[in-house]
Design a protein around this motif. Sequence first.
Motif, PDB file in Angstrom:
ATOM      1  N   GLY A 101      -9.780   4.209   3.839  1.00  0.00           N
ATOM      2  CA  GLY A 101      -9.609   4.154   2.150  1.00  0.00           C
ATOM      3  C   GLY A 101     -10.495   5.568   2.066  1.00  0.00           C
ATOM      4  O   GLY A 101     -11.646   5.388   1.220  1.00  0.00           O
TER       5      GLY A 101
ATOM      6  N   TRP B  76     -11.211  -1.947   3.516  1.00  0.00           N
ATOM      7  CA  TRP B  76     -11.410  -0.906   2.519  1.00  0.00           C
ATOM      8  C   TRP B  76     -10.895  -1.630   1.154  1.00  0.00           C
ATOM      9  O   TRP B  76     -11.566  -1.149   0.201  1.00  0.00           O
ATOM     10  CB  TRP B  76     -10.984   0.437   2.736  1.00  0.00           C
ATOM     11  CG  TRP B  76      -9.358   0.672   2.771  1.00  0.00           C
ATOM     12  CD1 TRP B  76      -8.577   0.794   3.812  1.00  0.00           C
ATOM     13  CD2 TRP B  76      -8.600   0.974   1.672  1.00  0.00           C
ATOM     14  NE1 TRP B  76      -7.233   0.921   3.337  1.00  0.00           N
ATOM     15  CE2 TRP B  76      -7.398   0.947   2.086  1.00  0.00           C
ATOM     16  CE3 TRP B  76      -8.746   0.990   0.118  1.00  0.00           C
ATOM     17  CZ2 TRP B  76      -6.180   1.226   1.245  1.00  0.00           C
ATOM     18  CZ3 TRP B  76      -7.726   1.267  -0.710  1.00  0.00           C
ATOM     19  CH2 TRP B  76      -6.588   1.266  -0.233  1.00  0.00           C
ATOM     20  N   GLN B  77      -9.841  -2.235   1.175  1.00  0.00           N
ATOM     21  CA  GLN B  77      -9.319  -2.646  -0.075  1.00  0.00           C
ATOM     22  C   GLN B  77     -10.148  -3.525  -1.132  1.00  0.00           C
ATOM     23  O   GLN B  77     -10.303  -3.475  -2.248  1.00  0.00           O
ATOM     24  CB  GLN B  77      -8.035  -3.345  -0.179  1.00  0.00           C
ATOM     25  CG  GLN B  77      -6.826  -2.538   0.648  1.00  0.00           C
ATOM     26  CD  GLN B  77      -6.522  -2.693   2.052  1.00  0.00           C
ATOM     27  OE1 GLN B  77      -7.631  -2.911   2.884  1.00  0.00           O
ATOM     28  NE2 GLN B  77      -5.601  -2.078   2.751  1.00  0.00           N
TER      29      GLN B  77
ATOM     30  N   ASP C  44       1.884   6.458   1.431  1.00  0.00           N
ATOM     31  CA  ASP C  44       0.976   5.745   0.628  1.00  0.00           C
ATOM     32  C   ASP C  44       1.097   5.975  -1.033  1.00  0.00           C
ATOM     33  O   ASP C  44       1.337   7.151  -1.330  1.00  0.00           O
ATOM     34  CB  ASP C  44      -0.562   6.217   1.086  1.00  0.00           C
ATOM     35  CG  ASP C  44      -0.997   5.626   2.438  1.00  0.00           C
ATOM     36  OD1 ASP C  44      -0.434   4.869   2.779  1.00  0.00           O
ATOM     37  OD2 ASP C  44      -2.154   6.081   2.954  1.00  0.00           O
TER      38      ASP C  44
ATOM     39  N   ASN D 267      -3.742   4.578  -4.903  1.00  0.00           N
ATOM     40  CA  ASN D 267      -4.385   3.516  -4.084  1.00  0.00           C
ATOM     41  C   ASN D 267      -5.873   3.211  -4.493  1.00  0.00           C
ATOM     42  O   ASN D 267      -6.201   2.042  -4.544  1.00  0.00           O
ATOM     43  CB  ASN D 267      -4.168   3.772  -2.635  1.00  0.00           C
ATOM     44  CG  ASN D 267      -2.884   2.819  -2.168  1.00  0.00           C
ATOM     45  OD1 ASN D 267      -2.304   2.312  -2.900  1.00  0.00           O
ATOM     46  ND2 ASN D 267      -2.443   3.386  -1.152  1.00  0.00           N
ATOM     47  N   ALA D 268      -6.582   4.469  -4.623  1.00  0.00           N
ATOM     48  CA  ALA D 268      -8.252   4.011  -4.904  1.00  0.00           C
ATOM     49  C   ALA D 268      -8.417   3.409  -6.056  1.00  0.00           C
ATOM     50  O   ALA D 268      -9.128   2.439  -6.200  1.00  0.00           O
ATOM     51  CB  ALA D 268      -8.803   5.363  -5.056  1.00  0.00           C
TER      52      ALA D 268
ATOM     53  N   TYR E 127       0.744  -1.042   0.054  1.00  0.00           N
ATOM     54  CA  TYR E 127      -0.105  -0.081   0.062  1.00  0.00           C
ATOM     55  C   TYR E 127       0.929   1.229  -0.065  1.00  0.00           C
ATOM     56  O   TYR E 127       0.471   2.459  -0.272  1.00  0.00           O
ATOM     57  CB  TYR E 127      -0.972   0.158   1.383  1.00  0.00           C
ATOM     58  CG  TYR E 127      -1.528  -1.227   1.498  1.00  0.00           C
ATOM     59  CD1 TYR E 127      -2.141  -1.882   0.627  1.00  0.00           C
ATOM     60  CD2 TYR E 127      -1.242  -1.829   2.926  1.00  0.00           C
ATOM     61  CE1 TYR E 127      -3.043  -3.160   0.878  1.00  0.00           C
ATOM     62  CE2 TYR E 127      -2.062  -3.176   2.993  1.00  0.00           C
ATOM     63  CZ  TYR E 127      -2.528  -3.904   2.195  1.00  0.00           C
ATOM     64  OH  TYR E 127      -3.043  -4.950   2.360  1.00  0.00           O
TER      65      TYR E 127
ATOM     66  N   TYR F 207      -8.455   2.298   9.451  1.00  0.00           N
ATOM     67  CA  TYR F 207      -7.803   2.535   8.156  1.00  0.00           C
ATOM     68  C   TYR F 207      -9.183   2.665   6.820  1.00  0.00           C
ATOM     69  O   TYR F 207      -9.737   1.476   6.682  1.00  0.00           O
ATOM     70  CB  TYR F 207      -6.792   1.607   7.656  1.00  0.00           C
ATOM     71  CG  TYR F 207      -5.915   1.640   8.695  1.00  0.00           C
ATOM     72  CD1 TYR F 207      -4.660   2.205   8.405  1.00  0.00           C
ATOM     73  CD2 TYR F 207      -5.770   0.929  10.017  1.00  0.00           C
ATOM     74  CE1 TYR F 207      -3.617   2.392   9.176  1.00  0.00           C
ATOM     75  CE2 TYR F 207      -4.688   1.194  10.839  1.00  0.00           C
ATOM     76  CZ  TYR F 207      -3.663   1.860  10.543  1.00  0.00           C
ATOM     77  OH  TYR F 207      -2.716   2.037  11.334  1.00  0.00           O
TER      78      TYR F 207
END
Length: 488
Positions: free
Chosen positions: A178, A141-142, A107, A111-112, A101, A176
């Motif tokens: 996201g 969230w991933q 970060d 990432n989104a 990540y 966490y």
Amino acid sequence: MKILYVSSEVVPFAKTGGLADVAGALPRALAEQGHDIRIAMPQYGSMDVDQYPLSPILGEINVHFHNETLGAAVNSAVLPDSEIPVYFIRNDPYFNRKGLYNEKGVDYPDNARRFAFFCMATLWMLRALDWKPDVIHTNDWQSALIPTYLKYHPDLKTDDFYSGIKVLYTIHNLAYQGSFDREILKTIGLGWEVYTLEGMEFYGNINLMKAGIVFSDEISTVSETYAREIQQEEYGCGLDGVLRARRDQLTGIMNGIDYTVWNPHVDQLIPVKFSPRSMGGKTRCKKALQKKNNLPVNKEIPIIGMISRLADQKGFDLISGIVDEMMKLNLQFVLLGTGEPKYHDMFEKIKTRYPEKAGINLTFNNRLAHEIEAGSDMFLMPSRYEPCGLNQLYSLKYGTVPIVRKTGGLADSITDAAPDSVKAGKGTGFVFEEYSSKALLDAIKRAVDLFHNDKKYWKKLRSNGMAADYSWGASAKKYETLYQKMTG
Ligand code: ADP
């Protein structure tokens, strides 16, 4: 039942924290209960493909975002010592990087997009494989966009193949989330209809954790106490109201641990194996740990071990308030961890000031994690909050008495060493409640005093912990019940 387990990390392929341990273990327990369970995760550049060779299963699938189509390949392997297929979503520009990540604590800016792509590719993969699960179990969230895409993506929501698939969303750590700029919506194949108070809008941003909570059929988290705590403002990270609104769909299920990996009786990574009936090996593991950390070799000095991400959550501010008092006690301290630079500095200083008392290892090292569990007498987890926590469970099995703050899974798994509870076979550790340095120091003093002054009592405390059973079987049954509730 057919279940797809989606996780951004899975032991032994890629790991940054507890989610990976769960993802590598829960599917085994569900397979043993007769389910057809398969796993999907990204194919990272950091994976050891020599040790775990992958076979191609889908050469190129098209992943349709809004106005563009990206390519993904799918490779597979089995989860070691099982027949569980693991599907690796490959897209080198997104995943062939050093970190999962972030790199050096920063970060990745995309990432989104990376994990939206992972979710979308996973869904398109199912169609290409023509394997339709009854339940998709998503995590953190991933993988939280999976229920969102099933409900709102123009191609998926109208496709019969996907209709009727139920989604369970598990929160491993609410902190966490996201959270990303709302403009990103356009680039991940979603329209403004999801950008609402009831949807994934969150203070002007989009919030993937919130999407998982509001768009999935059921929600779970990893201990009963944490399930209650996150509905309160103090622990809710801004999402407590959203969770309260869905409280009838929210269940707490404690994580189990994998006793084929974390068990001093079979552990290949520790110097000498041991078990409740033959504890001599633990003394030898302690000696080896002292040597490795350049500490005086003396079995009469208790070692307090700690293995942790160096993050605020884990209570390091409490430790920083009492370093000198703690180091005055007759003990040794061995730490393994990486994370925030301020804590790296703090522990570098401790190492310089107390070379005879502190072994400080600022790396990520799985073998050393096992050696610390085996060789320590006590294990420190003064967390501000702890969704479940795994290390206190490993510690119990290794006869390493946990010192914990009463929160989340720590509260659910460790019983304080009050005299009555120890005699009754229940006391397993030292528990303090108030989040303060003083309360922590008192708990450490209680542990160290008992170690020095009452060996018999100490042994009873230790053996109570070693007898506790946190294998996955019972928790997997609870997940099964939840899957049945969704599909029933
Ligand atoms: P979290 O998921 O919040 O990091 P958990 O206690 O649930 O905390 O799980 C942490 C896992 O990561 C444990 O298996 C622990 O042993 C491992 N771990 C954390 N830091 C390190 C490290 N520096 N080296 C090796 N293993 C680590």
